[in-house]
Write an enzyme that holds these catalytic residues in place. Structure first.
Site, short mmCIF file in Angstrom:
data_model
loop_
_atom_site.label_atom_id
_atom_site.label_comp_id
_atom_site.label_asym_id
_atom_site.label_seq_id
_atom_site.Cartn_x
_atom_site.Cartn_y
_atom_site.Cartn_z
N SER A 63 0.70 -1.33 0.06
CA SER A 63 0.05 0.02 0.07
C SER A 63 0.95 1.34 -0.10
O SER A 63 0.32 2.35 -0.32
CB SER A 63 -1.01 0.10 1.28
OG SER A 63 -1.92 -0.91 0.91
N LYS A 66 0.23 3.20 -2.94
CA LYS A 66 -1.16 4.22 -3.18
C LYS A 66 -0.55 5.65 -3.25
O LYS A 66 -1.36 6.34 -4.01
CB LYS A 66 -1.97 3.74 -2.12
CG LYS A 66 -2.53 2.41 -2.38
CD LYS A 66 -3.46 2.24 -0.91
CE LYS A 66 -3.82 0.69 -1.14
NZ LYS A 66 -4.40 0.30 0.43
N TYR A 188 -3.73 -2.76 -10.27
CA TYR A 188 -3.65 -2.37 -8.68
C TYR A 188 -2.76 -3.62 -8.15
O TYR A 188 -1.76 -3.16 -7.29
CB TYR A 188 -4.90 -2.55 -8.08
CG TYR A 188 -4.93 -2.35 -6.55
CD1 TYR A 188 -4.66 -1.30 -5.98
CD2 TYR A 188 -5.33 -3.49 -5.95
CE1 TYR A 188 -4.50 -1.19 -4.42
CE2 TYR A 188 -5.22 -3.39 -4.26
CZ TYR A 188 -4.92 -2.37 -3.79
OH TYR A 188 -4.88 -2.31 -2.56
N TYR A 241 -4.72 3.75 7.92
CA TYR A 241 -6.09 3.17 8.15
C TYR A 241 -6.69 3.55 9.43
O TYR A 241 -6.65 4.73 9.99
CB TYR A 241 -6.14 1.71 7.83
CG TYR A 241 -5.20 1.45 6.87
CD1 TYR A 241 -5.65 1.92 5.36
CD2 TYR A 241 -4.12 0.62 7.09
CE1 TYR A 241 -4.77 1.44 4.37
CE2 TYR A 241 -3.31 0.30 5.80
CZ TYR A 241 -3.46 0.91 4.56
OH TYR A 241 -2.71 0.33 3.53
N VAL A 259 1.09 -3.78 3.78
CA VAL A 259 1.19 -5.07 4.48
C VAL A 259 2.72 -6.06 4.08
O VAL A 259 2.63 -7.12 4.66
CB VAL A 259 0.17 -5.86 4.05
CG1 VAL A 259 -1.26 -5.40 4.84
CG2 VAL A 259 -0.21 -6.07 2.52
#
Ligand code: GLN
Length: 305
Positions: A63, A66, A188, A241, A259
Site C-alpha cells: 500500500s 498508493k 492495482y 487506516y 502489508v
C-alpha cells in the site's frame, strides 16, 4: 542533528522489543518472507543518508504504492480526482466495504483499498500503457531504473482477489469504476507488487519534501507545492487506516504503511525515512516499524507538531 547516532541508539533499544506481530499470509507469496528481516534508511534534505540492517533488501511495497499512484493521478488530472474520492479518514480497516454503500461508491480517501482502486481506474483511463508508465514514474522519482514489479506477488494476489474484486464491483455498480474490473485489479495488484528497498523508497518520497522542491538541481519539481502539501496531509490523516490517529499521536509525521511490512514517513523539512519489518499488528501496520518511528521522533524531539 546526528541521525547516525540516533539510529544506532534505536537499534540497541529494540533488541529487547517483544514483537507480537504476524507476517501477512492472505497474499500467500508475502507469507514466504523472513519475519526477522529489519531495515531502516533515512535520507536527509541536506543530501546525507544513513542505513541500518537490511536497508538494501527489496520487499513488496504494497500500500505504500498508493501514495505514488495518487501522485501520478493528481499530476495528470488535478482536482478532478476529488470528484471520485474523498479526503477523510475512514476509521475502518484498509479493505473495508461498509462505508461504500452509504457513500454511494465514493471511497472515503485514496489510501484505503477502495480509493486506490479508483486511482488505478483513473490511471488506466489516462495512460496509454498504464503498467509501464506507472513503473517508469516510480523508477524516475526513485532515480533507479532497476525497480520492477514482482510478478509472483501480483499473481498470488490475483488468485486471492475476492475482497478487492468485491470493492471494485460495488464501485462499478455505483458508476465510479469506468474500466473493466479485471483490468483495474491487474493494474492495482501490479502497483502493490513493486519491489523496492528502504533506500529507494526514501529517495522516491523526497518528492514530498521541502514543499515539493527537494531536488534543487532539477529544473522543475515533480510535484508543485500545493500537491506536496495535500499528499502529506492525506498521509498524516489516512496513511495508517484505522490507526492513523495513533500514528499521528505517537509518531507525529505523515507516512504510509504496506502489508509487506514497510513504512515510509517524512518530515517535510528534514528527511524521509523508510523502515521494514514484516510482522504486522492487528491493523496491518508493521509493529516494529511503528516503534522505530516513535523512538525516532521521541529522541530527536522533532515532529511536524
Ligand atoms: N495489496 C494489498 C491489498 O489490497 C495492499 C494492502 C495494504 O498494504 N494495506 O490487500
Amino acid at each position: 542533528m546526528d541521525y547516525s547516532k540516533v539510529l544506532q541508539e534505536i537499534k540497541e533499544e529494540i533488541v529487547t522489543f517483544k514483537n507480537t506481530g504476524k507476517v501477512a499470509t492472505y497474499i500467500p507469496e508475502l507469507g514466504k518472507v523472513d519475519p526477522s528481516k529489519f531495515g531502516v534508511y533515512l535520507q536527509c534534505t541536506d543530501g546525507s543518508g544513513y542505513g541500518l540492517g537490511d536497508a538494501l533488501d527489496r520487499f513488496s511495497i504494497q500500500s505504500i504504492s498508493k501514495v505514488l499512484s495518487l501522485s501520478l493521478a493528481l499530476k495528470l488530472k488535478g482536482k478532478e480526482v476529488w470528484k471520485r474520492i474523498g479526503v477523510e479518514p475512514s476509521g475502518d480497516p484498509f479493505n473495508s466495504l461498509v462505508q461504500l454503500e452509504y457513500e454511494k461508491g465514493i471511497p472515503r480517501n485514496p489510501f484505503i483499498n477502495a480509493g486506490a482502486l479508483v486511482v488505478a481506474d483513473i490511471l488506466i483511463s489516462e495512460l496509454k500503457n498504464p503498467k509501464e508508465e506507472l513503473l517508469q514514474f516510480v523508477r524516475d522519482i526513485a532515480e533507479d531504473q532497476t525497480i520492477d514489479y514482482d510478478e509472483n506477488v501480483a499473481a498470488s494476489e490475483m488468485m486471492h482477489k475476492f475482497r478487492n474484486a468485491s470493492l471494485t464491483h460495488l464501485m462499478k455498480d455505483f458508476g465510479n469504476i469506468h474500466n473493466n474490473v479485471d483490468d483495474v485489479l491487474d493494474f492495482y495488484f501490479h502497483q502493490c507488487s513493486i519491489a523496492m528497498n528502504c533506500k529507494q523508497l526514501t529517495q522516491a518520497f523526497t518528492i514530498f519534501l521541502n514543499y515539493g522542491k527537494y531536488d534543487l538541481s532539477k529544473e522543475a519539481a515533480v510535484l508543485d507545492t500545493m500537491l506536496a502539501k495535500r499528499i502529506n496531509a492525506l498521509m498524516l490523516t489516512c496513511g495508517f487506516y484505522d490507526e492513523s490517529g495513533e500514528f499521528a499521536f505517537s509518531v507525529g509525521l505523515p507516512g504510509k504503511s504496506g502489508v509487506g511490512g514497510g513504512i515510509v514517513a517524512l518530515h517535510p523539512k528534514y528527511y524521509s525515512i523508510a523502515v521494514w519489518s514484516p510482522p504486522l499488528n492487528k491493523n496491518g501496520n508493521s509493529e516494529l516499524g511503528m516503534k522505530v518511528l516513535e523512538l525516532l521522533t521521541s529522541k530527536t524531539e522533532i515532529s511536524v507538531f
